[in-house]
Structures are given as C-alpha cells and as structure tokens.
Design a protein around this motif. Structure first.
Motif, PDB file in Angstrom:
ATOM      1  N   PRO A  61     -15.190  26.704 -13.212  1.00  0.00           N
ATOM      2  CA  PRO A  61     -13.792  26.256 -13.316  1.00  0.00           C
ATOM      3  C   PRO A  61     -12.825  27.127 -12.521  1.00  0.00           C
ATOM      4  O   PRO A  61     -11.827  26.626 -11.995  1.00  0.00           O
ATOM      5  N   LEU A  65     -10.170  25.857  -9.691  1.00  0.00           N
ATOM      6  CA  LEU A  65      -8.733  26.156  -9.706  1.00  0.00           C
ATOM      7  C   LEU A  65      -8.218  26.508  -8.317  1.00  0.00           C
ATOM      8  O   LEU A  65      -7.025  26.354  -8.028  1.00  0.00           O
ATOM      9  N   ARG A  75      -2.605  21.220 -17.835  1.00  0.00           N
ATOM     10  CA  ARG A  75      -3.928  21.339 -17.210  1.00  0.00           C
ATOM     11  C   ARG A  75      -4.421  22.782 -17.254  1.00  0.00           C
ATOM     12  O   ARG A  75      -5.564  23.056 -17.601  1.00  0.00           O
ATOM     13  N   ARG A  76      -3.546  23.692 -16.873  1.00  0.00           N
ATOM     14  CA  ARG A  76      -3.952  25.100 -16.833  1.00  0.00           C
ATOM     15  C   ARG A  76      -4.183  25.661 -18.239  1.00  0.00           C
ATOM     16  O   ARG A  76      -5.053  26.506 -18.440  1.00  0.00           O
ATOM     17  N   VAL A  79      -7.706  24.218 -19.291  1.00  0.00           N
ATOM     18  CA  VAL A  79      -8.759  24.900 -18.540  1.00  0.00           C
ATOM     19  C   VAL A  79      -8.847  26.355 -18.980  1.00  0.00           C
ATOM     20  O   VAL A  79      -9.931  26.924 -19.106  1.00  0.00           O
ATOM     21  N   GLN A 121     -15.971  19.978 -17.279  1.00  0.00           N
ATOM     22  CA  GLN A 121     -14.696  20.232 -17.961  1.00  0.00           C
ATOM     23  C   GLN A 121     -13.595  20.574 -16.966  1.00  0.00           C
ATOM     24  O   GLN A 121     -12.470  20.061 -17.058  1.00  0.00           O
ATOM     25  N   GLY A 122     -13.912  21.428 -16.000  1.00  0.00           N
ATOM     26  CA  GLY A 122     -12.903  21.829 -15.026  1.00  0.00           C
ATOM     27  C   GLY A 122     -12.490  20.685 -14.113  1.00  0.00           C
ATOM     28  O   GLY A 122     -11.294  20.463 -13.868  1.00  0.00           O
ATOM     29  N   HIS A 123     -13.459  19.945 -13.593  1.00  0.00           N
ATOM     30  CA  HIS A 123     -13.149  18.841 -12.683  1.00  0.00           C
ATOM     31  C   HIS A 123     -12.350  17.752 -13.388  1.00  0.00           C
ATOM     32  O   HIS A 123     -11.380  17.228 -12.829  1.00  0.00           O
ATOM     33  N   LEU A 125     -10.332  18.004 -16.038  1.00  0.00           N
ATOM     34  CA  LEU A 125      -8.959  18.424 -16.357  1.00  0.00           C
ATOM     35  C   LEU A 125      -8.100  18.594 -15.105  1.00  0.00           C
ATOM     36  O   LEU A 125      -6.919  18.242 -15.104  1.00  0.00           O
ATOM     37  N   LEU A 126      -8.671  19.113 -14.036  1.00  0.00           N
ATOM     38  CA  LEU A 126      -7.888  19.419 -12.848  1.00  0.00           C
ATOM     39  C   LEU A 126      -7.741  18.244 -11.887  1.00  0.00           C
ATOM     40  O   LEU A 126      -6.748  18.159 -11.162  1.00  0.00           O
TER      41      LEU A 126
END
Length: 249
Positions: A61, A65, A75-76, A79, A121-123, A125-126
């Motif tokens: 993640p 970023l 979002r931040r 994450v 999870q990261g992809h 949300l971001l």
C-alpha cells in the motif's frame, strides 16, 4: 493508476472462498506454526520470520500511495488504518516477539497472502472507491474506526501479556491472566478480529468484508485450538473462560 475492477472482484471473492476452505481445513488440523509446528520442519527465526511475512502488507500500500491517485482525507485515513496494523506487526511486534521459529512454508504462504491483500485493500481505496463529500461525517465511519482502534489496543495489550509469560529463550507455556484473557483464551486473536471487523464497517466494501471474513476463518479456529490446548495442559484452567467470544464461544 486505473481501477482494475475485475482484479478487485476476483481477489475479494478469492478471499471469501479461500477463507471458507481454510476454515474447513483448520477444523481438522490447526495451521502448523507456533506450538503446532512439526518438530522436523525447516524454520526461520521468529523475529525475521514475522518481519518477512507481514511487511508486504505494509510496503505494497505504501508503494501504491506513491502512484497517481485521487487524494482525500478519507482515502488516506482508511489506508492508514490498514498500514498501521501492519507497521506494528512487521516492525514492532516482530522485534519484540519471543515466539518459536516459523516454518518456511508458512512464511512463503503468508508473504503471498499479505502481498495480494495489501494490493487489494490499497488499490481499492486509492483507485476504485468512490466517497461522497459528506462521507467523513457519517457515524458508520466513526464507529468503524473506533472499533478498529479498540481491537488494536486489545491485540497489542494481549501480546504484551503473552510476552511477559516467558523469559528470553524460554519455550514453556503458562496461563495468561489480565485484560481480555480473563474472558477468552484467544484474547490476541479476539482483538485482531475486532480490528478488521471495525475496518470492514468503516470502509463498507466487498474487499474489506472479504478480509474480515478471512481473518475470522483463519484465526478463529486457532483460538479454539489454543483453548483446548490450555485445558489439556492445565487442570486448574479457569472454567469461566471461553475460546474466542466472551461469554459465548
């Protein structure tokens, strides 16, 4: 980076199906690490092993970023909650642990899981999630983040109690007391489950739900196995304690 909706869907449902399959497997045999590791298994020192297997869920993640993405506090924040857990697990917990060496095959599987889940999870949300302007003021977000924080506190406190039961180099088992251990044998597992359930409530998405579901399926049975193990080892083990859910299970 464009949203890969198909990848998000496949990975999410893969977690759900994989969690169910893992649950069925663990009902027969607990995952072979820690006290259940085979005596002849090829292992890695506990501190290095925990670092290697958990750190992909922090770094993946973090790398995402750095890619072009929609910015925003929400979002931040979300994450960041995910990464906070894995910062503690891969850096702080790994440095402090006094656990047994970890079998190499467990580390390999964990690296694969943490890499894929960190990306999922990261992809999502971001690059995929869509939030309304009023989203940050919703009670569900606040409740989810609060539950996540409470779960993390329980998890960290329970780990501290477990570490205090051993001197460096010891491999003996003693009955834990204090905190949530007064209610359940798997207090550390209970805390982690609460964490990811809170995360799922805050994010309110299929990827977050899938991860929470997988967590329950993977460490819930382990808590039950620990409970039975404690009862077998210690004849005076507190009868009022449950395995994973206070007063219930």
């Amino acid at each position: 980076m464009e949203c890969r909706e198909a990848v998000v869907s496949y990975l999410s449902w893969g977690l759900v199906v994989g969690g169910g399959a893992y649950l069925l497997r663990q009902m027969q045999n607990c995952a072979e690490y820690g006290r259940y590791a085979p005596t002849q298994a090829r292992c890695c020192p506990a501190r290095l092993g925990w670092f290697l297997q958990e750190v992909p869920a922090l770094f993946v993640p973090l790398l995402l970023l750095l890619l072009p993405a929609e910015t925003g506090t929400g979002r931040r924040l979300l994450v960041g909650t995910f990464m906070l857990h894995y910062f503690h697990r891969s850096i702080i917990y790994a440095f402090l642990t006094r656990g047994r060496p970890i079998p190499l095959n467990i580390i390999v599987f964990a690296v694969i899981f943490c890499s894929l889940n960190g990306f999922l999870q990261g992809h999502f949300l971001l690059h995929c999630a869509r939030f309304e302007d009023t989203w940050l003021t919703r009670a569900r977000l606040a409740a989810g983040v609060l539950v996540f924080a409470l779960g993390m506190i329980v998890n960290i406190h329970s780990d501290c109690i477990l570490r205090g039961l051993r001197k460096p180099g010891e491999v003996v088992y003693r009955v834990p007391h204090g905190g949530m251990f007064e209610f359940v044998s798997g207090a550390n597992f209970f805390g982690e489950i609460v964490e990811w359930c809170g995360y799922a409530v805050a994010v309110w998405s299929l990827p977050a739900f899938a991860f929470a579901f997988f967590t329950i399926c993977s460490i819930g049975p382990r808590a039950c196995m620990h409970h039975r193990n404690y009862q077998q080892r210690f004849k005076d083990y507190p009868r009022s304690r449950k395995a994973i859910i206070p007063f219930i299970l």
